[in-house]
Design a protein around this motif. Structure first.
Motif, PDB file in Angstrom:
ATOM      1  N   ARG A   1     -10.694 -29.592  26.590  1.00  0.00           N
ATOM      2  CA  ARG A   1     -11.493 -29.622  27.819  1.00  0.00           C
ATOM      3  C   ARG A   1     -10.686 -29.070  29.003  1.00  0.00           C
ATOM      4  NH1 ARG A   1     -13.131 -34.715  25.551  1.00  0.00           N
ATOM      5  NH2 ARG A   1     -11.641 -35.846  26.874  1.00  0.00           N
TER       6      ARG A   1
ATOM      7  N   TYR B   1     -10.398 -25.275  28.677  1.00  0.00           N
ATOM      8  CA  TYR B   1     -11.671 -24.636  28.998  1.00  0.00           C
ATOM      9  C   TYR B   1     -11.912 -24.613  30.507  1.00  0.00           C
ATOM     10  CZ  TYR B   1     -16.695 -24.382  29.810  1.00  0.00           C
ATOM     11  OH  TYR B   1     -17.928 -24.066  30.309  1.00  0.00           O
ATOM     12  N   ASN B   2     -11.679 -25.725  31.172  1.00  0.00           N
ATOM     13  CA  ASN B   2     -11.937 -25.805  32.614  1.00  0.00           C
ATOM     14  C   ASN B   2     -11.018 -24.879  33.415  1.00  0.00           C
ATOM     15  OD1 ASN B   2     -14.046 -27.703  32.508  1.00  0.00           O
ATOM     16  ND2 ASN B   2     -12.581 -29.392  32.318  1.00  0.00           N
TER      17      ASN B   2
ATOM     18  N   LYS C   1     -12.148 -20.799  32.108  1.00  0.00           N
ATOM     19  CA  LYS C   1     -13.507 -20.257  32.044  1.00  0.00           C
ATOM     20  C   LYS C   1     -13.744 -19.196  33.116  1.00  0.00           C
ATOM     21  CE  LYS C   1     -15.520 -24.206  34.558  1.00  0.00           C
ATOM     22  NZ  LYS C   1     -16.466 -25.331  34.428  1.00  0.00           N
TER      23      LYS C   1
ATOM     24  N   ALA D   1     -16.500 -27.206  20.120  1.00  0.00           N
ATOM     25  CA  ALA D   1     -16.882 -27.631  21.475  1.00  0.00           C
ATOM     26  C   ALA D   1     -17.560 -28.995  21.441  1.00  0.00           C
ATOM     27  CB  ALA D   1     -17.797 -26.588  22.112  1.00  0.00           C
TER      28      ALA D   1
ATOM     29  N   ILE E   1     -17.631 -31.076  24.894  1.00  0.00           N
ATOM     30  CA  ILE E   1     -17.864 -30.040  25.904  1.00  0.00           C
ATOM     31  C   ILE E   1     -19.349 -29.691  25.863  1.00  0.00           C
ATOM     32  CG2 ILE E   1     -17.368 -27.651  26.580  1.00  0.00           C
ATOM     33  CD1 ILE E   1     -14.560 -28.050  25.345  1.00  0.00           C
TER      34      ILE E   1
ATOM     35  N   PHE F   1     -17.893 -22.343  26.556  1.00  0.00           N
ATOM     36  CA  PHE F   1     -16.649 -22.517  25.804  1.00  0.00           C
ATOM     37  C   PHE F   1     -16.407 -21.308  24.905  1.00  0.00           C
ATOM     38  CE2 PHE F   1     -14.397 -23.950  21.982  1.00  0.00           C
ATOM     39  CZ  PHE F   1     -13.271 -24.537  22.541  1.00  0.00           C
TER      40      PHE F   1
ATOM     41  N   THR G   1     -15.416 -18.330  26.955  1.00  0.00           N
ATOM     42  CA  THR G   1     -14.046 -18.487  27.455  1.00  0.00           C
ATOM     43  C   THR G   1     -13.041 -18.139  26.367  1.00  0.00           C
ATOM     44  OG1 THR G   1     -14.739 -20.204  29.011  1.00  0.00           O
ATOM     45  CG2 THR G   1     -12.401 -20.137  28.432  1.00  0.00           C
ATOM     46  N   PHE G   2     -13.314 -18.567  25.143  1.00  0.00           N
ATOM     47  CA  PHE G   2     -12.450 -18.214  24.015  1.00  0.00           C
ATOM     48  C   PHE G   2     -12.401 -16.697  23.835  1.00  0.00           C
ATOM     49  CE2 PHE G   2     -12.072 -16.962  19.558  1.00  0.00           C
ATOM     50  CZ  PHE G   2     -10.880 -17.564  19.200  1.00  0.00           C
TER      51      PHE G   2
END
Length: 571
Positions: free
Chosen positions: A284, A287-288, A291, A544, A549, A555, A558-559
């Motif tokens: 998490r 990701y935050n 992103k 996720a 998430i 997510f 973002t990956f």
């Protein structure tokens, strides 16, 4: 008591007569009855050569020097013959066309039974049973060479399984299969293993797909040597795959981006079994912090497909009212199940087939009546099967052929061919005959022969099938660089990682119809589209959800962005 090995390598070295160095070095390996083994390694690592040693192609078809011992069921292979070995090991080849012998599907499946003079009624029963298992019972009278890539692979599977051998060797069984069909194939292999306790050996690049079902061991090979022989959980907990250019499962890569230390007790071999061990917060946090917002595509249209309809027999529609636009500087994926019409669509765009109705508009010009040669000046097409493209003996001449036909000077040809071969990982083979290459290497030659022409639009049918992660990345990064320089690229693919990482948008076909035209990441979380088009929900979505998430789409994107940034940094 431990059983006697069914396969036993002892200090085994093999060198092709045409090579100055061995391809396999001092192999020590025991495989026991009933085991299910996955062999992985980059292209040219020696894993296919290892398979050829097992099924007798080495030394009886491919000649070379052998030192040490290889026994299959206590038979020293170099002292046996290929017929005797074939009764112990059944092989599904990576190149399905190279395996067909029958005039149609039914005859091909029945081939080994005919050789053994099986009674006709029993033969028909076994053929129908195997054809039903691989979902080809309605194609028994069809020519093998008219099937899609995935259908050919299924026929090959049936032709091997119909013969009651103790060992089954699968060389890249997923290379031409859509994700859902590949999943079925892995489940089928697993079902055979559980019901018959046959020894199963799988050579495959798509590790995450193979590990949908358990394997006993993974053997990692590179430069002709075994680097690791361990359980799948131990292999995935190490960094050996990424260190040797082999693609890890997506969820494993994502966890490493989040600085999660993976150990074997987490069961990283399968996303459903994978235990994050209270590391959800790290995912998490990553990701935050990482992103990004998606950018809009404001480029002009370069190709319009309007109300396109096509049938081979005038009755059954292969393409039904297809409409979409391709934009300048775009890299777009066309995906869908085997037989959905993807390859047919590309053949119509380049002029190999004429549509029954509809329009093809290239930069405001209708190209429907343009010749193949005229279209070829702006649209390059790389076929799925390299054997259908190659026409020269030597690699250099094959890649130079199109440039010579265009009247380019030999000096410029040499510069462009040399550069393209380097990008495609073929520089060491510039003076080699094509016949000496593996299937995957031949694939790279055909890609190079089109890339060297620098067309405005490039259509690639399964460009990375059979490629290890290193060469996959090298080819795709080259395509990406061409795309950034202004060329439009259309990818027909079953590789969902490729679609996610390199194409923002995906056009989804199913049963001849367009069912979606959306963000690539959005396609792989839509249950309806996934089911209809034989796709697989990406493991990133499951990861996720495991990490609580809510925005799984964000997510995934973002990956994708993280992978792009990392690759840009490495280059």
């Amino acid at each position: 008591m431990q059983k006697e090995p069914i396969i036993q390598f002892k200090d085994f070295t093999f060198q092709y007569f045409a090579q100055s160095e061995p391809t396999l070095y001092n192999i020590d390996l025991n495989i026991y009855p009933g085991e299910k083994i996955l062999i992985v390694g980059p292209s040219g690592s020696g894993k296919s050569t290892l398979g050829h040693c097992l099924n007798g192609l080495i030394p009886f078809a491919y000649k070379g020097k052998i030192h040490g011992s290889l026994k299959v069921k206590n038979i020293e292979t170099k002292d046996a013959n290929i017929f005797k070995l074939s009764k112990n090991i059944g092989t599904v080849l990576q190149d399905a066309d190279g395996q067909f012998v029958g005039l149609n599907v039914g005859e091909d499946i029945a081939f080994s039974l005919e050789n053994d003079m099986v009674e006709l009624s029993i033969m028909k029963e076994k053929v129908m049973k195997m054809a039903s298992i691989v979902d080809m019972e309605n194609f028994l009278n069809s020519s093998c060479h008219e099937l899609s890539g995935g259908q050919k692979q299924r026929v090959s599977l049936a032709g091997v399984m119909v013969d009651d051998v103790d060992i089954l060797l699968f060389d890249e069984p997923l290379a031409n299969l859509d994700p859902a069909t590949g999943k079925v194939a892995i489940e089928l292999i697993d079902d055979i293993h559980k019901k018959t306790n046959k020894t199963i050996i799988i050579i495959e690049h798509r590790i995450e797909d193979v590990l949908h079902c358990d394997v006993d061991r993974i053997i990692v090979i590179d430069e002709g040597r075994i680097l690791m022989d361990a359980s799948s959980s131990e292999v995935l907990a190490s960094n050996i795959l990424s260190e040797h250019g082999i693609r890890e499962p997506l969820y494993v890569s994502a966890c490493k981006y989040a600085n999660i230390n993976i150990n074997a007790n987490m069961h990283p071999e399968n996303i459903d079994k994978f235990d994050l061990q209270n590391n959800e917060y790290k995912l998490r946090k990553w990701y935050n912090n990482a992103k990004r917002k998606q950018k809009e595509n404001n480029n002009e249209s370069i190709l319009k497909v309007e109300h396109l309809n096509f049938s081979y027999d005038g009755v059954n529609k292969v393409l039904d009212d297809i409409n979409f636009e391709i934009y300048e500087h775009e890299m777009v994926a066309i995906v869908g199940k085997n037989g959905a019409g993807k390859s047919t669509l590309s053949k119509i765009i380049v002029g190999f087939e004429n549509p029954d109705s509809g329009n093809l508009i290239l930069k405001d010009h209708d190209i429907k009546n343009m010749s193949i040669k005229q279209r070829g000046e702006v649209i390059g097409y790389v076929l799925q099967n390299p054997n259908q493209m190659i026409c020269k003996t030597m690699i250099y001449d094959e890649v130079a052929l199109g440039l010579r036909n265009m009247g380019i000077s030999e000096e410029e040809i040499k510069q462009r061919v040399t550069k393209t071969l380097k990008i495609c990982g073929l520089s060491p083979f510039i003076d080699w005959p094509i016949s000496a290459l593996s299937y995957g290497q031949k694939k790279r030659v055909t890609i190079a022969s089109i890339l060297v022409l620098e067309p405005k639009i490039i259509i690639l049918d399964e460009p990375t099938a059979g490629q290890d992660y290193y060469h996959y990345s090298e080819i795709m990064e080259f395509l990406k660089s061409l795309n950034e320089q202004g060329q439009t690229i259309i990818l027909i693919t079953h590789d969902m990682h490729l679609m996610l990482e390199y194409t923002k948008r995906a056009i989804v076909l199913a049963n001849g119809k367009k069912i979606a035209d959306n963000l690539a990441s959005e396609v792989l979380i839509n249950d309806e589209w996934i089911k209809e088009a034989n796709l697989n929900k990406t493991s990133l979505y499951t990861l996720a959800k495991k990490a609580d998430i809510d925005d799984a789409l964000g997510f995934i994107n973002t990956f994708i962005q993280q992978e792009k940034e990392l690759r840009t940094y490495e280059n």
